[in-house]
Enzyme design. Sequence first.
Site, PDB file in Angstrom:
ATOM      1  N   GLU A 182       4.378  45.945  26.070  1.00 43.19           N
ATOM      2  CA  GLU A 182       4.589  44.505  25.839  1.00 43.19           C
ATOM      3  C   GLU A 182       5.796  43.999  26.618  1.00 43.19           C
ATOM      4  OE1 GLU A 182       4.416  44.862  21.588  1.00 43.19           O
ATOM      5  OE2 GLU A 182       2.302  45.393  21.779  1.00 43.19           O
ATOM      6  N   SER A 203      -3.056  52.008  17.619  1.00 42.96           N
ATOM      7  CA  SER A 203      -3.960  51.993  16.458  1.00 42.96           C
ATOM      8  C   SER A 203      -3.944  53.297  15.657  1.00 42.96           C
ATOM      9  CB  SER A 203      -5.391  51.632  16.892  1.00 42.96           C
ATOM     10  OG  SER A 203      -5.415  50.337  17.444  1.00 42.96           O
ATOM     11  N   ASN A 252       7.264  51.145  15.172  1.00 38.34           N
ATOM     12  CA  ASN A 252       7.736  50.027  15.989  1.00 38.34           C
ATOM     13  C   ASN A 252       7.315  48.747  15.281  1.00 38.34           C
ATOM     14  OD1 ASN A 252       8.280  48.090  17.883  1.00 38.34           O
ATOM     15  ND2 ASN A 252       6.821  48.847  19.425  1.00 38.34           N
ATOM     16  N   TRP A 253       8.290  48.089  14.686  1.00 42.53           N
ATOM     17  CA  TRP A 253       7.965  46.887  13.902  1.00 42.53           C
ATOM     18  C   TRP A 253       7.724  45.668  14.788  1.00 42.53           C
ATOM     19  CZ3 TRP A 253      12.516  47.491   9.852  1.00 42.53           C
ATOM     20  CH2 TRP A 253      12.218  48.563   8.995  1.00 42.53           C
ATOM     21  N   LYS A 254       7.994  45.784  16.058  1.00 43.24           N
ATOM     22  CA  LYS A 254       7.836  44.652  16.981  1.00 43.24           C
ATOM     23  C   LYS A 254       8.546  43.421  16.410  1.00 43.24           C
ATOM     24  CE  LYS A 254       3.771  46.930  18.724  1.00 43.24           C
ATOM     25  NZ  LYS A 254       2.448  46.878  19.321  1.00 43.24           N
ATOM     26  N   GLU A 310       0.989  55.215  25.333  1.00 45.32           N
ATOM     27  CA  GLU A 310       0.352  54.154  24.565  1.00 45.32           C
ATOM     28  C   GLU A 310      -0.633  53.407  25.466  1.00 45.32           C
ATOM     29  OE1 GLU A 310       2.861  52.857  21.015  1.00 45.32           O
ATOM     30  OE2 GLU A 310       3.788  51.898  22.728  1.00 45.32           O
ATOM     31  N   GLY A 334       2.554  50.956  15.401  1.00 49.34           N
ATOM     32  CA  GLY A 334       2.855  49.538  15.249  1.00 49.34           C
ATOM     33  C   GLY A 334       2.421  49.037  13.883  1.00 49.34           C
ATOM     34  N   GLY A 335       1.253  48.429  13.816  1.00 49.90           N
ATOM     35  CA  GLY A 335       0.776  47.762  12.602  1.00 49.90           C
ATOM     36  C   GLY A 335       0.867  48.614  11.343  1.00 49.90           C
ATOM     37  N   HIS A 338       8.105  49.610  26.820  1.00 50.70           N
ATOM     38  CA  HIS A 338       6.909  49.373  26.017  1.00 50.70           C
ATOM     39  C   HIS A 338       5.982  48.440  26.808  1.00 50.70           C
ATOM     40  CE1 HIS A 338       4.230  47.944  22.887  1.00 50.70           C
ATOM     41  NE2 HIS A 338       4.597  49.004  22.190  1.00 50.70           N
ATOM     42  N   GLY A 370      -2.988  47.678  18.927  1.00 53.47           N
ATOM     43  CA  GLY A 370      -3.322  46.521  18.104  1.00 53.47           C
ATOM     44  C   GLY A 370      -4.792  46.154  18.091  1.00 53.47           C
TER      45      GLY A 370
HETATM   46  P1  13P Z   1      -0.435  49.548  16.937  1.00 54.10           P
HETATM   47  O1  13P Z   1      -0.188  50.791  16.141  1.00 54.10           O
HETATM   48  O2  13P Z   1      -0.351  48.284  16.128  1.00 54.10           O
HETATM   49  O3  13P Z   1      -1.690  49.642  17.751  1.00 54.10           O
HETATM   50  O4  13P Z   1       0.777  49.405  17.996  1.00 54.10           O
HETATM   51  C1  13P Z   1       1.108  50.498  18.776  1.00 54.10           C
HETATM   52  C2  13P Z   1       2.376  50.217  19.487  1.00 54.10           C
HETATM   53  O5  13P Z   1       2.423  49.417  20.410  1.00 54.10           O
HETATM   54  C3  13P Z   1       3.592  50.922  19.042  1.00 54.10           C
HETATM   55  O6  13P Z   1       4.626  50.780  19.956  1.00 54.10           O
END
Ligand code: 13P
Length: 258
Positions: A97, A214, A10-12, A169, A235-236, A95, A175
């Site tokens: 967010e 993470s 997920n590149w956000k 999640e 994510g990251g 998600h 993050g």
């Molecule tokens: P991180 O891997 O950066 O913690 O993000 C997880 C995430 O929200 C994937 O959708």
Amino acid sequence: MTRTPIIAGNWKMNLLREDVSAYAEALADAGPPGAQVDVVLFPTPVYLELAAAAMPDWAAVGAQDVHAEDGGAYTGDVAAAQILDAGASWALAGHSERRQYHGESNDDVARKARRALDTGLIPVICVGETLEQRQRDETEAILDAQLGAALEVLAAADGAGIGAVVAYEPVWAIGTGLSASPEIAAAVHGHLRRRLNRHQAGLGDSTRILYGGSVNADNCRDLIGRSDIDGFLIGGASLDPASFLRIIRLSTGSAGGS
Ligand code: 13P
């Protein structure tokens, strides 16, 4: 039951056009994973079409969000049919967010997932508790409410033969660098699976449940070693193709990737 693992990035709200092209090239150069795995990338909507065209055929593309209505006066939103038309085949729904910054309720999330499914996209329903909820011992109640609203659409996805997908999640792990331990994640996945099986016999056994929060190359093997963890939403650590490929390779024990 064997469930094909999913490794998703997920590149956000990250990466620009040239990064997306370079990413696709890096994946193409690495070649397909030498194992059965669904690889999916979730770019921002403006790059869906570019990513879908550029990625090698073993890497699918999905949207980070999808609107519940099939079209109309919803400025700034993207319809499932447009996502499909751009060449994407998956969509995240709910998600944390989106829930946090856009006030999406459990019912909104279920409606989004239903629209995605009815349009031919594979919905990934995201659930997860906050740190405060965990500290108040409300984790299972929160997850039951989040999952509860989406049970019908998960059963429909399963019935449609595309397979239901849930992503657990925990908000406190996103993050933060503080991944859930394999024990904590596996306990929650087991809980979700039992809840699905109570709704419909076998649904919990066939649904793929991903962990997100993470995930990186150091912790992915221990997490996926748990039988209830079917893959990751990253994510990251998915922003760099080398890191993402490494996680695919370590998680699947495959020879592909670098
Ligand atoms: P991180 O891997 O950066 O913690 O993000 C997880 C995430 O929200 C994937 O959708």
